[in-house]
Motif scaffolding. Structure first.
Motif, PDB file in Angstrom:
ATOM      1  N   GLY A 238      64.161  25.228  -5.740  1.00 16.65           N
ATOM      2  CA  GLY A 238      64.122  24.150  -6.704  1.00 16.65           C
ATOM      3  C   GLY A 238      65.235  24.592  -7.975  1.00 16.65           C
ATOM      4  O   GLY A 238      66.202  23.291  -8.044  1.00 16.65           O
ATOM      5  N   LYS A 239      65.207  25.574  -8.119  1.00 18.16           N
ATOM      6  CA  LYS A 239      66.117  25.954  -9.330  1.00 18.16           C
ATOM      7  C   LYS A 239      67.759  25.823  -8.900  1.00 18.16           C
ATOM      8  O   LYS A 239      68.443  25.629  -9.498  1.00 18.16           O
ATOM      9  CB  LYS A 239      65.818  27.249  -9.694  1.00 18.16           C
ATOM     10  CG  LYS A 239      64.537  27.521 -10.577  1.00 18.16           C
ATOM     11  CD  LYS A 239      64.377  28.847 -11.081  1.00 18.16           C
ATOM     12  CE  LYS A 239      63.183  29.189 -11.639  1.00 18.16           C
ATOM     13  NZ  LYS A 239      62.919  30.676 -12.299  1.00 18.16           N
ATOM     14  N   LEU A 240      67.683  26.051  -7.707  1.00 20.58           N
ATOM     15  CA  LEU A 240      69.212  26.366  -6.854  1.00 20.58           C
ATOM     16  C   LEU A 240      69.606  24.751  -6.650  1.00 20.58           C
ATOM     17  O   LEU A 240      70.599  24.751  -6.803  1.00 20.58           O
ATOM     18  CB  LEU A 240      69.029  27.021  -5.916  1.00 20.58           C
ATOM     19  CG  LEU A 240      70.485  27.503  -4.998  1.00 20.58           C
ATOM     20  CD1 LEU A 240      71.238  28.119  -5.914  1.00 20.58           C
ATOM     21  CD2 LEU A 240      70.216  28.060  -3.794  1.00 20.58           C
ATOM     22  N   ALA A 241      68.797  24.103  -6.208  1.00 18.76           N
ATOM     23  CA  ALA A 241      69.069  22.666  -5.686  1.00 18.76           C
ATOM     24  C   ALA A 241      68.838  21.701  -6.754  1.00 18.76           C
ATOM     25  O   ALA A 241      69.849  20.792  -6.685  1.00 18.76           O
ATOM     26  CB  ALA A 241      68.007  22.480  -4.694  1.00 18.76           C
ATOM     27  N   VAL A 242      68.489  21.538  -8.108  1.00 14.84           N
ATOM     28  CA  VAL A 242      68.371  20.764  -8.864  1.00 14.84           C
ATOM     29  C   VAL A 242      69.502  20.200  -9.562  1.00 14.84           C
ATOM     30  O   VAL A 242      70.000  19.234  -9.672  1.00 14.84           O
ATOM     31  CB  VAL A 242      67.319  20.870  -9.790  1.00 14.84           C
ATOM     32  CG1 VAL A 242      67.669  22.210 -10.849  1.00 14.84           C
ATOM     33  CG2 VAL A 242      66.944  19.707 -10.745  1.00 14.84           C
ATOM     34  N   GLY A 243      70.522  21.358  -9.743  1.00 16.51           N
ATOM     35  CA  GLY A 243      71.960  20.998 -10.452  1.00 16.51           C
ATOM     36  C   GLY A 243      72.681  20.308  -9.463  1.00 16.51           C
ATOM     37  O   GLY A 243      73.295  19.287  -9.643  1.00 16.51           O
ATOM     38  N   PRO A 244      72.881  20.958  -8.214  1.00 15.26           N
ATOM     39  CA  PRO A 244      73.782  20.184  -7.130  1.00 15.26           C
ATOM     40  C   PRO A 244      73.241  18.815  -7.058  1.00 15.26           C
ATOM     41  O   PRO A 244      74.007  17.776  -6.629  1.00 15.26           O
ATOM     42  CB  PRO A 244      73.772  20.919  -5.709  1.00 15.26           C
ATOM     43  CG  PRO A 244      73.618  22.425  -6.468  1.00 15.26           C
ATOM     44  CD  PRO A 244      72.838  22.251  -7.604  1.00 15.26           C
ATOM     45  N   ALA A 245      71.997  18.497  -6.928  1.00 15.67           N
ATOM     46  CA  ALA A 245      71.493  17.272  -6.499  1.00 15.67           C
ATOM     47  C   ALA A 245      71.809  16.182  -7.427  1.00 15.67           C
ATOM     48  O   ALA A 245      71.880  14.976  -7.083  1.00 15.67           O
ATOM     49  CB  ALA A 245      69.865  17.329  -6.884  1.00 15.67           C
ATOM     50  N   PHE A 246      72.075  16.280  -8.747  1.00 16.72           N
ATOM     51  CA  PHE A 246      72.487  15.532  -9.720  1.00 16.72           C
ATOM     52  C   PHE A 246      74.166  14.958  -9.098  1.00 16.72           C
ATOM     53  O   PHE A 246      74.497  14.068  -9.541  1.00 16.72           O
ATOM     54  CB  PHE A 246      72.662  15.970 -11.183  1.00 16.72           C
ATOM     55  CG  PHE A 246      71.477  15.939 -11.923  1.00 16.72           C
ATOM     56  CD1 PHE A 246      71.092  14.889 -12.519  1.00 16.72           C
ATOM     57  CD2 PHE A 246      70.517  17.069 -11.726  1.00 16.72           C
ATOM     58  CE1 PHE A 246      69.790  14.729 -13.055  1.00 16.72           C
ATOM     59  CE2 PHE A 246      69.108  16.968 -12.451  1.00 16.72           C
ATOM     60  CZ  PHE A 246      69.020  15.815 -13.327  1.00 16.72           C
ATOM     61  N   PHE A 247      74.609  15.758  -8.390  1.00 16.99           N
ATOM     62  CA  PHE A 247      76.021  15.250  -7.728  1.00 16.99           C
ATOM     63  C   PHE A 247      75.889  15.118  -6.100  1.00 16.99           C
ATOM     64  O   PHE A 247      76.990  14.937  -5.666  1.00 16.99           O
ATOM     65  CB  PHE A 247      76.961  16.360  -8.088  1.00 16.99           C
ATOM     66  CG  PHE A 247      77.170  16.962  -9.614  1.00 16.99           C
ATOM     67  CD1 PHE A 247      77.904  15.906 -10.352  1.00 16.99           C
ATOM     68  CD2 PHE A 247      76.355  17.728 -10.125  1.00 16.99           C
ATOM     69  CE1 PHE A 247      78.099  16.117 -11.902  1.00 16.99           C
ATOM     70  CE2 PHE A 247      76.446  18.052 -11.594  1.00 16.99           C
ATOM     71  CZ  PHE A 247      77.390  17.056 -12.215  1.00 16.99           C
ATOM     72  N   ASN A 248      74.675  14.739  -5.877  1.00 14.61           N
ATOM     73  CA  ASN A 248      74.484  14.394  -4.412  1.00 14.61           C
ATOM     74  C   ASN A 248      74.825  15.412  -3.503  1.00 14.61           C
ATOM     75  O   ASN A 248      75.364  15.137  -2.380  1.00 14.61           O
ATOM     76  CB  ASN A 248      75.318  13.174  -4.020  1.00 14.61           C
ATOM     77  CG  ASN A 248      74.878  11.851  -5.223  1.00 14.61           C
ATOM     78  OD1 ASN A 248      73.469  11.900  -5.454  1.00 14.61           O
ATOM     79  ND2 ASN A 248      75.630  11.103  -5.676  1.00 14.61           N
ATOM     80  N   ILE A 249      74.483  16.644  -3.803  1.00 12.28           N
ATOM     81  CA  ILE A 249      75.019  17.713  -2.874  1.00 12.28           C
ATOM     82  C   ILE A 249      73.568  18.554  -2.692  1.00 12.28           C
ATOM     83  O   ILE A 249      72.731  18.746  -3.729  1.00 12.28           O
ATOM     84  CB  ILE A 249      75.872  18.721  -3.535  1.00 12.28           C
ATOM     85  CG1 ILE A 249      77.345  17.828  -3.595  1.00 12.28           C
ATOM     86  CG2 ILE A 249      75.945  20.054  -2.784  1.00 12.28           C
ATOM     87  CD1 ILE A 249      78.323  18.910  -4.443  1.00 12.28           C
ATOM     88  N   ASN A 250      73.387  18.686  -1.272  1.00  8.83           N
ATOM     89  CA  ASN A 250      71.780  19.012  -1.202  1.00  8.83           C
ATOM     90  C   ASN A 250      71.859  19.983   0.055  1.00  8.83           C
ATOM     91  O   ASN A 250      70.614  20.356   0.493  1.00  8.83           O
ATOM     92  CB  ASN A 250      70.822  17.852  -0.755  1.00  8.83           C
ATOM     93  CG  ASN A 250      71.291  17.075   0.570  1.00  8.83           C
ATOM     94  OD1 ASN A 250      72.409  17.271   1.115  1.00  8.83           O
ATOM     95  ND2 ASN A 250      70.147  16.407   0.904  1.00  8.83           N
ATOM     96  N   GLU A 251      72.663  20.796   0.136  1.00  7.69           N
ATOM     97  CA  GLU A 251      72.548  21.985   0.994  1.00  7.69           C
ATOM     98  C   GLU A 251      71.731  22.973   0.893  1.00  7.69           C
ATOM     99  O   GLU A 251      71.213  23.562   1.733  1.00  7.69           O
ATOM    100  CB  GLU A 251      74.225  22.593   1.355  1.00  7.69           C
ATOM    101  CG  GLU A 251      75.075  21.931   2.316  1.00  7.69           C
ATOM    102  CD  GLU A 251      75.812  20.604   1.643  1.00  7.69           C
ATOM    103  OE1 GLU A 251      76.355  20.016   2.527  1.00  7.69           O
ATOM    104  OE2 GLU A 251      75.509  20.485   0.611  1.00  7.69           O
ATOM    105  N   PRO A 252      71.498  23.504  -0.456  1.00  8.64           N
ATOM    106  CA  PRO A 252      70.643  24.198  -0.702  1.00  8.64           C
ATOM    107  C   PRO A 252      69.039  23.916  -0.152  1.00  8.64           C
ATOM    108  O   PRO A 252      68.296  24.762   0.197  1.00  8.64           O
ATOM    109  CB  PRO A 252      70.418  24.434  -2.143  1.00  8.64           C
ATOM    110  CG  PRO A 252      71.752  24.084  -2.450  1.00  8.64           C
ATOM    111  CD  PRO A 252      72.214  22.885  -1.676  1.00  8.64           C
ATOM    112  N   ILE A 253      68.931  22.687  -0.136  1.00 13.04           N
ATOM    113  CA  ILE A 253      67.676  22.044   0.396  1.00 13.04           C
ATOM    114  C   ILE A 253      67.663  21.860   1.719  1.00 13.04           C
ATOM    115  O   ILE A 253      66.438  22.239   2.638  1.00 13.04           O
ATOM    116  CB  ILE A 253      67.349  20.705  -0.230  1.00 13.04           C
ATOM    117  CG1 ILE A 253      66.910  20.803  -1.774  1.00 13.04           C
ATOM    118  CG2 ILE A 253      66.110  19.870   0.449  1.00 13.04           C
ATOM    119  CD1 ILE A 253      66.573  19.631  -2.494  1.00 13.04           C
TER     120      ILE A 253
END
Length: 440
Positions: free
Chosen positions: A326-341
């Motif tokens: 979640g810590k790794l994914a939440v930042g990129p998610a704001f820019f519509n990038i979700n490879e960590p998830i």
């Protein structure tokens, strides 16, 4: 609400988890899942450069373009995303070879060779817009996510033949005392010769068919009919289902499907833009479905509309593993990038997450489409904003109206409740595993 959630979770644990467990333990499924995870560090690194080069501030992106920095920021992206198909091919073959207890490095190397063998290597050389010859080389369009499915096929095909030959003991055996690395190299000679010869014959045969090569077969079978799909709700629904079902198998569905239908969606976008510039607003704009319909609304947080899931992982995880994701994914998610998830949770090849991953974008496009169709939300104005634009801001800019941001907020709430019960199951599983590891 809590009682209803408990009921849903109980139903899923009773009826879905046994099936998911059986599927998850299948050798090929595990190899595909574990092999594709190899791409995760590179895609995360590439995503950082992608965000830097596409940060949604017009003056900033203009400055990057004028100074030439934008092009240079693309180099690491190409070196990571641009080789996803190749890396996945190697990773899947390596993991599947391990499952069969054969030399994993040899399986990976042979799979890479067969992947290259079925891939066209002549790039058209253009002068003044006309093709005047070809240049030796393989285009990145065959090596990146567009070649992921071919890489998957060749890795499984190669390793299956390789392990059969090895298990039947049709190999060159060296005397005792020969270094293991040398012995393994000689043991790969006969399997390698057989495999490359078979794949070479397949390639030669395909050259005399209308498909010409395996990459074209994949394109025609998977996405050929999509070129006839217009900007209807049912067309958008089919596209959405294909994108996310492909993603569940490890194939970059958005790159594959959108790469084919983008001429259609860009044409619809241009028509909306022309009408908007002429003064049309709301339902006066001709189309609901355009490029931004998929980039901005369907893909909030990335494929699967996972923005809400990233927030859930960040705020509600009790498992240390999911909390870190979640810590790794939440930042990129704001820019519509979700490879960590996609690869870290993971969602890819994870039967438990199939339902919310497919259902969430279907719900999002349904409420968005009909809200725009009925005039409750402004239609897309044909403004080509970057797909990395954060949710809410992206919706408002794409529609040139605050209503676009509002419908995204509503979509986030709905996808929150879709993902939450499945997250609870996974979180409980991971927490139990972590507690067992500590007490062991």
């Amino acid at each position: 609400m809590a009682g209803a959630m408990d009921g849903v979770i109980g139903f899923l644990e009773k009826h879905l988890m046994p099936v998911a467990g059986r599927i998850g333990n299948q050798k090929h499924v595990q190899a595909i899942r574990d092999g594709i995870i190899v791409t995760m560090p590179l895609t995360i690194i590439g995503s950082v450069f992608l965000i830097i080069g596409n940060f949604p501030i017009p003056a900033y992106t203009k400055w990057l373009a004028e100074t030439g920095i934008a092009e240079k920021l693309g180099y690491p992206v190409t070196a990571s995303f641009g080789l996803m198909g190749v890396i996945a091919c190697i990773g899947i073959a390596y993991r599947l070879s391990e499952k069969y207890n054969v030399d994993a490095l040899t399986g990976a190397v042979l799979s890479l060779c067969t992947f290259v063998l079925v891939t066209p290597y002549n790039i058209p050389f253009l002068q003044d817009g006309k093709e005047i010859g070809t240049v030796g080389g393989i285009a990145f369009s065959f090596l990146d996510s567009g070649g992921l499915f071919v890489g998957l096929i060749m890795s499984i095909f190669t390793v299956e033949i390789y392990r059969i030959i090895v298990q039947k003991d049709i190999i060159i055996k060296m005397p005792d005392g020969v270094p293991p690395a040398v012995a393994k190299s000689f043991a790969a000679l006969i399997p390698g010769m057989i495999i490359l010869t078979v794949v070479w014959i397949i390639r030669l045969g395909l050259m005399y068919t209308p498909f010409e090569d395996m990459h074209n077969i994949v394109r025609v079978i998977l996405v050929g009919p999509l070129t006839k799909i217009g900007g209807t709700y049912w067309g958008a629904l089919v596209v959405t289902l294909l994108i996310h079902l492909l993603w569940m198998t490890g194939i970059h569905g958005a790159a594959l499907i959108m790469g084919i239908i983008s001429p259609v969606t860009y044409k619809l976008m241009a028509e909306n833009n022309a009408a908007y510039m002429a003064g049309a607003r709301g339902t006066e704009l001709p189309h609901v479905v355009t490029t931004q319909f998929f980039d901005i609304f369907q893909s909030m947080g990335g494929s699967g509309s996972t923005f809400s899931l990233a927030i859930i992982l960040f705020l509600f995880s009790k498992s240390k593993q999911l909390k870190e994701i979640g810590k790794l994914a939440v930042g990129p998610a704001f820019f519509n990038i979700n490879e960590p998830i996609l690869f870290g949770l993971p969602i890819v090849m994870n039967p438990l997450m199939l339902i919310p991953f497919v259902l969430s974008p279907v719900v999002v496009i349904t409420i968005t489409y009909w809200s725009m169709k009925l005039g409750l939300v402004s239609r897309l104005a044909g403004i080509a904003i970057p797909w990395t634009t954060p949710p809410v801001l992206g919706g408002a800019l794409a529609t040139a109206s605050i209503s676009g941001g509002v419908i995204q907020v509503i979509s986030m709430v709905l996808t929150f409740f879709i993902y939450y019960p499945f997250f609870k199951i996974m979180d409980a599983q991971k927490l139990k595993e972590e507690q067992a590891a500590v007490s062991a």
